[in-house]
Design a protein around this motif. Structure first.
Motif, PDB file in Angstrom:
ATOM      1  N   SER A 330       0.838  -1.212   0.000  1.00 25.14           N
ATOM      2  CA  SER A 330       0.000   0.000   0.000  1.00 25.14           C
ATOM      3  C   SER A 330       0.868   1.255   0.000  1.00 25.14           C
ATOM      4  CB  SER A 330      -0.923  -0.005   1.224  1.00 25.14           C
ATOM      5  OG  SER A 330      -1.616  -1.218   1.338  1.00 25.14           O
ATOM      6  N   SER A 356      -3.141   3.484   4.526  1.00 24.41           N
ATOM      7  CA  SER A 356      -3.420   2.458   5.515  1.00 24.41           C
ATOM      8  C   SER A 356      -4.453   1.466   5.008  1.00 24.41           C
ATOM      9  CB  SER A 356      -3.923   3.105   6.813  1.00 24.41           C
ATOM     10  OG  SER A 356      -4.210   2.123   7.781  1.00 24.41           O
ATOM     11  N   GLU A 357      -4.117   0.157   5.045  1.00 24.35           N
ATOM     12  CA  GLU A 357      -5.048  -0.929   4.759  1.00 24.35           C
ATOM     13  C   GLU A 357      -5.746  -0.767   3.413  1.00 24.35           C
ATOM     14  OE1 GLU A 357      -7.088  -2.383   8.487  1.00 24.35           O
ATOM     15  OE2 GLU A 357      -6.541  -0.355   9.155  1.00 24.35           O
ATOM     16  N   ASP A 358      -4.954  -0.460   2.380  1.00 21.21           N
ATOM     17  CA  ASP A 358      -5.507  -0.194   1.059  1.00 21.21           C
ATOM     18  C   ASP A 358      -5.143  -1.340   0.115  1.00 21.21           C
ATOM     19  OD1 ASP A 358      -6.220   0.787  -1.461  1.00 21.21           O
ATOM     20  OD2 ASP A 358      -5.886   2.862  -0.834  1.00 21.21           O
ATOM     21  N   VAL A 400      -4.218  -9.268   5.034  1.00 19.68           N
ATOM     22  CA  VAL A 400      -5.006  -8.053   5.257  1.00 19.68           C
ATOM     23  C   VAL A 400      -4.877  -7.572   6.707  1.00 19.68           C
ATOM     24  CG1 VAL A 400      -6.691  -8.564   3.460  1.00 19.68           C
ATOM     25  CG2 VAL A 400      -7.065  -9.459   5.762  1.00 19.68           C
ATOM     26  N   VAL A 403      -0.869  -4.080   9.268  1.00 22.20           N
ATOM     27  CA  VAL A 403      -1.053  -2.641   9.085  1.00 22.20           C
ATOM     28  C   VAL A 403       0.292  -1.911   9.121  1.00 22.20           C
ATOM     29  CG1 VAL A 403      -3.398  -2.634   9.996  1.00 22.20           C
ATOM     30  CG2 VAL A 403      -1.479  -2.395  11.579  1.00 22.20           C
ATOM     31  N   PRO A 404       0.440  -0.869   8.303  1.00 23.01           N
ATOM     32  CA  PRO A 404      -0.553  -0.303   7.386  1.00 23.01           C
ATOM     33  C   PRO A 404      -0.562  -0.952   5.996  1.00 23.01           C
ATOM     34  CG  PRO A 404       1.399   1.054   7.346  1.00 23.01           C
ATOM     35  CD  PRO A 404       1.669  -0.036   8.360  1.00 23.01           C
ATOM     36  N   MET A 406      -1.211  -3.617   3.395  1.00 21.59           N
ATOM     37  CA  MET A 406      -1.821  -4.839   2.909  1.00 21.59           C
ATOM     38  C   MET A 406      -0.947  -5.416   1.799  1.00 21.59           C
ATOM     39  SD  MET A 406      -4.615  -4.822   4.823  1.00 21.59           S
ATOM     40  CE  MET A 406      -3.338  -4.303   5.986  1.00 21.59           C
TER      41      MET A 406
END
Length: 422
Positions: A330, A356-358, A400, A403-404, A406
Motif C-alpha cells: 500500500s 493504511s489498509e488499502d 489483510v 497494518v498499514p 496490505m
C-alpha cells in the motif's frame, strides 16, 4: 460317452444371431432427454430475440427449462462487437460500450419461486474460433497508465489460444462465463438504484442507467417504459451478473438466490481464459455455446446473500506447473492521488507515501510490478505485458492484517511461454 461341443463363436456373431437389427446400431443412436437450445440469431444483440443487455425484473423469459434438463445458451462476445482478425486499435476505440454485455436468456427454471435458490452446474463450454483482448480507453485497472486503444487477436480451440500479436505464447483453455446471474425483483432493483445513485453523486465510478442501445428496447431503450430503472451489466451484484470469477469453469456449480418466480437465469460474456483481476478490463473474450443444468433448492435463498459456488478438483487443474510471482504493498509516491481515490478528495491522501489498509493500491502496485517484470525479462511491449497480465496472471491477497501495508501478489502462469525457458 457323448462328447461335449464347445462353441467358439465370436461375441459379435452371437449378437448378430440374437438380433439382426443390432448389427446396424451404434451408441450415437442412443439418445437421452432432449436438450433445450437457446440459439442466437442475427449479427448483434439488437437483432436477436433471445438477447438483452440491461437488468430489470420485467425482462421476459425466452425459454423454459425443467430442473435437471440440459440446456445450451449460445452467447456473443462481451462487447457485442464487429471485431475480427483484421481489426485495428482504431476499431477498438470505435466500439460502442453501451452495447455490452449481450446476455442470452433469461431462462425460466420450472418450479423455482422467490425465496428458493438454484444450483447451476457448468456442463460444457464450446469456444468460438476467434477471440480478442482489448484495452478500451478509460476502462481497466490501469486506465491512467494505458490510455490508448489496443487489441490482440486470438485463434481459439479446445486446447489453447494463440496470437500473431503475442508470438511464443499459448494460453490454456480455462473457459468460464464472465457474466451469469438471475433477475432481481423490484425491491432489489430499487435498492441497487438508490445506492449507485448516491455513489455517483459523491463522484464515484458508476455507470447509471443509459437507454442508448439498451435492450429490450421497449422496456429499457430511449422510449422504453422503464428506461430509468434498467441497470447496467458492468458491476456484479447480489444476483450475480458480471462476477468475472475464473474458478467457475466446467464442472463447478453456482448457487443463485431466486428473487422472482422462475429465477430468470442468464449468461454471456464468456472468457476463454482470464487472469484473476482481469486488469486490462477484458480477458480473452469470445462467443461460445454454454451447456448448463439447473436444480431448484426450496427455501435456499435464505442461505445466500450473494452468489456461492463449489466444485471438485477444478482449482487443482487451474494451477500452473510453473509460476513466478511479484508483490505489491500500500505504497505510492508522495503527492500522487490514486485514480480510484479521486472521488474521496486528495487533501489527506495525496501528500502521503503510505496509505493504511488499502488493498486496491497494493493490487495496483503488484500489477505494475508484473508489467515491468514481463517487459524486462520477456521482451514484451508494455501493452503486450498488460494484456498477458490480464489473461494469465492471478492477483491474490497475501494478507489483510499487517497494518498499514496490505499485501497482494501477482502470480504469472509460466506455462504460457511456448518453447522458452520459464
Amino acid at each position: 460317452m457323448a462328447s461335449k461341443i464347445v462353441w467358439t463363436v465370436p461375441l459379435a456373431a452371437l449378437c448378430l444371431v440374437g438380433n439382426w437389427s443390432a448389427a446396424f446400431a451404434d451408441t450415437s443412436d442412443v439418445k437421452g432427454p432432449a436438450t433445450l437450445i437457446v440459439a442466437k440469431s442475427g449479427e448483434h444483440c439488437k437483432d436477436d430475440p433471445n438477447c438483452f443487455n440491461r437488468i430489470h425484473y420485467a425482462v421476459k423469459p425466452v425459454a423454459h427449462a425443467m430442473p435437471g434438463q440440459l440446456f445450451v445458451l449460445e452467447t456473443r462476445d462481451g462487447l457485442d462487437s464487429d471485431l475480427n482478425f483484421e481489426s485495428t486499435a482504431a476499431d477498438v476505440a470505435a466500439v460502442d460500450l453501451n452495447r455490452c454485455h449481450p446476455l442470452t436468456g433469461p431462462v425460466y427454471i420450472e418450479g423455482a419461486k422467490r425465496g428458493d435458490s438454484i444450483a447451476v452446474t457448468v456442463v460444457d463450454i464450446a469456444p468460438d474460433d476467434f477471440g480478442t483482448t482489448t484495452v478500451v480507453p478509460g476502462f481497466g485497472f490501469l486506465r491512467d497508465v494505458f490510455p490508448d486503444p489496443y487489441i490482440v487477436h486470438w485463434q481459439l480451440n479446445r486446447l489453447d489460444a494463440r496470437s500473431k500479436d503475442m508470438p511464443g505464447i499459448a494460453v490454456p483453455n480455462n473457459a468460464f462465463m464472465g457474466t451469469v446471474g438471475v433477475l432481481p425483483d423490484k425491491p432489489e432493483l430499487d435498492k441497487w438504484l438508490k445506492r449507485e445513485k448516491a455513489l455517483a453523486e459523491a463522484g464515484g465510478q458508476v455507470l447509471t442507467p443509459q437507454p442508448v442501445e439498451a435492450l429490450p428496447a421497449d422496456l429499457c431503450g430511449v422510449d422504453g417504459t422503464a428506461k430509468d430503472e434498467c441497470v447496467r451489466t458492468v458491476p456484479p451484484r447480489e444476483n450475480g451478473g458480471n462476477i468475472d470469477t475464473n474458478q467457475t469453469v466446467v464442472g463447478t456449480t453456482l448457487h443463485f438466490p431466486c428473487f422472482i418466480d422462475g429465477c430468470g437465469l442468464f449468461a454471456g460474456d464468456v472468457h476463454f481464459a482470464m487472469g484473476g483481476g482481469e486488469v486490462a478490463g477484458t480477458a480473452i473474450e469470445m462467443g461460445a455455446k454454454v451447456t448448463l443444468q439447473a436444480k431448484v433448492i426450496p427455501g435456499g435463498a435464505s442461505r445466500l446473500s450473494t452468489v456461492h459456488f463449489e466444485g471438485g478438483s477444478q482449482l487443482k487443474k487451474l494451477a500452473p506447473s510453473s509460476f513466478y510471482a511479484v508483490t505489491g504493498l500500500s505504497l505510492k509516491p508522495e503527492g500522487e492521488l490514486p485514480i480510484f481515490d479521486t472521488y474521496l478528495g486528495g487533501q489527506k491522501i495525496a501528500p502521503l507515501a503510505n496509505l493504511s489498509e488499502d488493498l486496491t493500491l497494493a493490487a495496483r502496485n503488484a500489477t505494475l510490478n508484473m508489467v515491468d517484470f514481463l517487459v524486462k525479462t520477456k521482451g514484451l511491449t508494455r501493452e503486450q505485458a498488460y494484456v498477458l497480465t490480464s489473461v494469465a496472471v492471478d492477483l491474490d491477497i497475501a494478507q489483510v492484517v499487517d497494518v498499514p501495508n496490505m499485501g497482494v501478489t501477482a502470480i504469472l502462469n509460466r506455462d504460457v511461454f511456448v518453447g522458452q525457458q520459464p
